[in-house]
Design a protein around this motif. Structure first.
Motif, PDB file in Angstrom:
ATOM      1  N   ASP A  53      52.698  62.882  31.664  1.00  0.00           N
ATOM      2  CA  ASP A  53      51.971  63.118  30.791  1.00  0.00           C
ATOM      3  C   ASP A  53      51.058  61.803  30.154  1.00  0.00           C
ATOM      4  OD1 ASP A  53      53.614  61.358  29.531  1.00  0.00           O
ATOM      5  OD2 ASP A  53      55.153  62.722  28.709  1.00  0.00           O
ATOM      6  N   SER A  54      50.679  61.827  28.865  1.00  0.00           N
ATOM      7  CA  SER A  54      49.696  61.044  28.579  1.00  0.00           C
ATOM      8  C   SER A  54      50.336  59.454  28.351  1.00  0.00           C
ATOM      9  CB  SER A  54      48.958  61.188  27.424  1.00  0.00           C
ATOM     10  OG  SER A  54      49.978  61.452  26.255  1.00  0.00           O
ATOM     11  N   ASN A  55      51.886  59.464  28.265  1.00  0.00           N
ATOM     12  CA  ASN A  55      52.494  58.278  28.217  1.00  0.00           C
ATOM     13  C   ASN A  55      52.988  57.362  29.275  1.00  0.00           C
ATOM     14  OD1 ASN A  55      53.043  58.534  25.171  1.00  0.00           O
ATOM     15  ND2 ASN A  55      53.992  60.501  25.901  1.00  0.00           N
ATOM     16  N   ILE A  56      52.321  57.858  30.689  1.00  0.00           N
ATOM     17  CA  ILE A  56      52.736  57.173  31.942  1.00  0.00           C
ATOM     18  C   ILE A  56      51.297  56.915  32.586  1.00  0.00           C
ATOM     19  CG2 ILE A  56      53.216  59.143  33.002  1.00  0.00           C
ATOM     20  CD1 ILE A  56      55.368  57.477  34.215  1.00  0.00           C
ATOM     21  N   GLY A  57      51.182  56.070  33.548  1.00  0.00           N
ATOM     22  CA  GLY A  57      49.988  55.838  34.339  1.00  0.00           C
ATOM     23  C   GLY A  57      50.125  54.773  35.346  1.00  0.00           C
ATOM     24  N   THR A  58      49.292  54.539  36.108  1.00  0.00           N
ATOM     25  CA  THR A  58      49.288  53.509  37.328  1.00  0.00           C
ATOM     26  C   THR A  58      49.641  52.173  36.779  1.00  0.00           C
ATOM     27  OG1 THR A  58      46.877  53.076  37.155  1.00  0.00           O
ATOM     28  CG2 THR A  58      47.735  54.977  38.502  1.00  0.00           C
ATOM     29  N   THR A  59      50.271  51.475  37.708  1.00  0.00           N
ATOM     30  CA  THR A  59      50.737  49.977  37.408  1.00  0.00           C
ATOM     31  C   THR A  59      50.389  49.146  38.746  1.00  0.00           C
ATOM     32  OG1 THR A  59      52.851  50.158  38.220  1.00  0.00           O
ATOM     33  CG2 THR A  59      52.680  50.935  35.807  1.00  0.00           C
TER      34      THR A  59
ATOM     35  N   GLU B 202      66.934  58.046  34.262  1.00  0.00           N
ATOM     36  CA  GLU B 202      66.608  59.353  34.816  1.00  0.00           C
ATOM     37  C   GLU B 202      65.867  60.383  33.673  1.00  0.00           C
ATOM     38  OE1 GLU B 202      70.304  60.521  36.639  1.00  0.00           O
ATOM     39  OE2 GLU B 202      69.857  59.151  38.444  1.00  0.00           O
ATOM     40  N   LEU B 203      65.321  59.717  32.411  1.00  0.00           N
ATOM     41  CA  LEU B 203      65.211  60.694  31.561  1.00  0.00           C
ATOM     42  C   LEU B 203      63.610  61.279  32.186  1.00  0.00           C
ATOM     43  CD1 LEU B 203      65.387  58.249  28.404  1.00  0.00           C
ATOM     44  CD2 LEU B 203      66.409  60.503  28.879  1.00  0.00           C
ATOM     45  N   GLU B 204      63.133  62.419  31.773  1.00  0.00           N
ATOM     46  CA  GLU B 204      62.256  63.197  32.416  1.00  0.00           C
ATOM     47  C   GLU B 204      60.846  62.905  31.779  1.00  0.00           C
ATOM     48  OE1 GLU B 204      63.094  67.318  32.931  1.00  0.00           O
ATOM     49  OE2 GLU B 204      64.996  66.849  33.873  1.00  0.00           O
ATOM     50  N   TYR B 205      61.131  62.185  30.468  1.00  0.00           N
ATOM     51  CA  TYR B 205      59.696  62.164  29.776  1.00  0.00           C
ATOM     52  C   TYR B 205      59.275  60.503  29.554  1.00  0.00           C
ATOM     53  CZ  TYR B 205      59.713  67.232  29.184  1.00  0.00           C
ATOM     54  OH  TYR B 205      59.688  68.681  29.116  1.00  0.00           O
ATOM     55  N   ALA B 206      58.319  60.056  29.879  1.00  0.00           N
ATOM     56  CA  ALA B 206      57.994  58.631  29.618  1.00  0.00           C
ATOM     57  C   ALA B 206      58.040  58.212  28.002  1.00  0.00           C
ATOM     58  CB  ALA B 206      56.592  58.381  30.163  1.00  0.00           C
ATOM     59  N   ARG B 207      57.688  59.264  27.141  1.00  0.00           N
ATOM     60  CA  ARG B 207      57.849  58.946  25.755  1.00  0.00           C
ATOM     61  C   ARG B 207      59.433  58.545  25.319  1.00  0.00           C
ATOM     62  NH1 ARG B 207      57.169  64.686  25.705  1.00  0.00           N
ATOM     63  NH2 ARG B 207      58.883  65.724  24.226  1.00  0.00           N
TER      64      ARG B 207
END
Length: 353
Positions: free
Chosen positions: A77-83, A320-325
């Protein structure tokens, strides 16, 4: 928060006591009405309460939370991206805190600011983004100025004064031009061999000057660094840096600073100490110069926060949470818990009456 402190693990199943507790924690972290901003506001309030009337040092740095090992499971989602993960295109987000410590004892008070952000999932290089042509406020490096401004806003009415300490990435002309005031000083390790207003180069301007003092410091061994007693020569000088073509419009053309150099002698190893520190503090004596060097030497405390948050502590990257938020909010909560853990050290070492 109490359970995180008690167990020192990131796993909700491990730090909660019952199924109901675990379910409540999952719901808390996933709830959109529980915002990162609200958790951060509580962290800043705790910091403000702790450093009332104190003179403080604010240590800043950046770390990435790399979640690449969970890329097949985590929600994109919008809370995760490339590093910047080495050898690969990582997946995760970045954390840039401002850790506030006492200027005399280095005891931590908390965080005056924590910036969490992520890049887009579609990776674009600096060349593709024309990064060098972007205004300063749109560059990722603006995080240093933003964190400094947020720190000023958070602490201006409660502290006696503050020194903001940053590594070489914070060596940005605009920051020296807009951040310092009567209550705020900067202490930043120089990255760029700037041309000064008098035409000399920054890294050479002290070369012909005899040392204004010497002292010895023990160096502990670690990867790539030998254990030894380092003999340090100290030099300092008032300098003026000038804006460049890439500097923002409207900032001062020149900024007066002091350059403090701590240089190891009698040792030629690749890990030889050579710190060139730019500061807005008036360095009028060897004592003031050594004070600046000491404050900069505290900067690894922020790296300790990252170690406890990641591999050597809570291991948030194994979540192991599924959501970056949810991971981002848990990350903030763990960072607040780290302050409690740090405060246990002086409390444990204090001799009982």
């Amino acid at each position: 928060m109490d359970d995180l402190f008690r167990t020192s693990v990131h796993s909700i199943r491990q730090f909660t006591k019952t199924e109901a507790d675990a379910k409540g924690c999952y719901r808390f972290l996933q709830n959109y009405r529980v915002r990162e901003e609200d958790i951060l506001a509580n962290m800043v309030a705790n910091c403000r309460a702790g450093c009332q009337g104190k003179f403080v040092v604010c240590l800043q740095d950046t770390t990435e939370i790399n979640l690449s090992s969970h890329c097949g499971r985590i929600n994109k989602d919008s809370n995760i991206g490339t590093t910047n993960a080495k050898g690969e295109q990582g997946l995760g987000f970045f954390v840039h805190p401002s850790l506030v410590v006492d200027a005399q004892t280095a005891i931590p008070y908390g965080y005056s600011d924590v910036k969490i952000w992520n890049r887009p999932l579609a990776f674009r290089s600096k060349h593709e983004r024309q990064y060098n042509k972007l205004p300063t406020s749109q560059k990722e490096s603006y995080k240093w100025i933003e964190a400094s401004r947020n720190t000023q806003s958070a602490l201006a009415d409660v502290v006696e004064g503050m020194v903001i300490v940053q590594d070489r990435e914070g060596d940005i002309y605009e920051q020296f031009a807009v951040i310092p005031n009567q209550q705020t000083d900067l202490l930043i390790r120089a990255r760029t061999d700037r041309r000064l207003a008098d035409g000399t180069k920054l890294f050479d301007c002290l070369s012909g000057q005899p040392p204004q003092g010497n002292y010895e410091v023990p160096v502990t061994a670690k990867a790539g660094r030998l254990r030894r007693t380092a003999r340090i020569q100290v030099r300092y000088k008032r300098v003026e840096i000038t804006k460049t073509a890439g500097s923002s419009k409207g900032v001062a053309a020149r900024v007066p600073l002091y350059l403090v150099e701590a240089k190891e002698t009698g040792y030629d190893g690749s890990d030889r100490i050579c710190w060139r520190l730019l500061t807005t503090i008036e360095v009028s004596s060897l004592g003031v110069a050594k004070g600046c060097i000491q404050w900069y030497s505290w900067r690894p405390a922020i790296e300790e926060v990252f170690k406890v948050l990641k591999k050597e502590g809570y291991n948030i990257e194994a979540s192991e949470l599924e959501y970056a938020r949810s991971i981002r909010k848990l990350c903030l909560m763990i960072m607040e818990t780290v302050i409690k853990l740090f405060l246990m050290r002086p409390a444990r070492n204090r001799t009982e009456c």
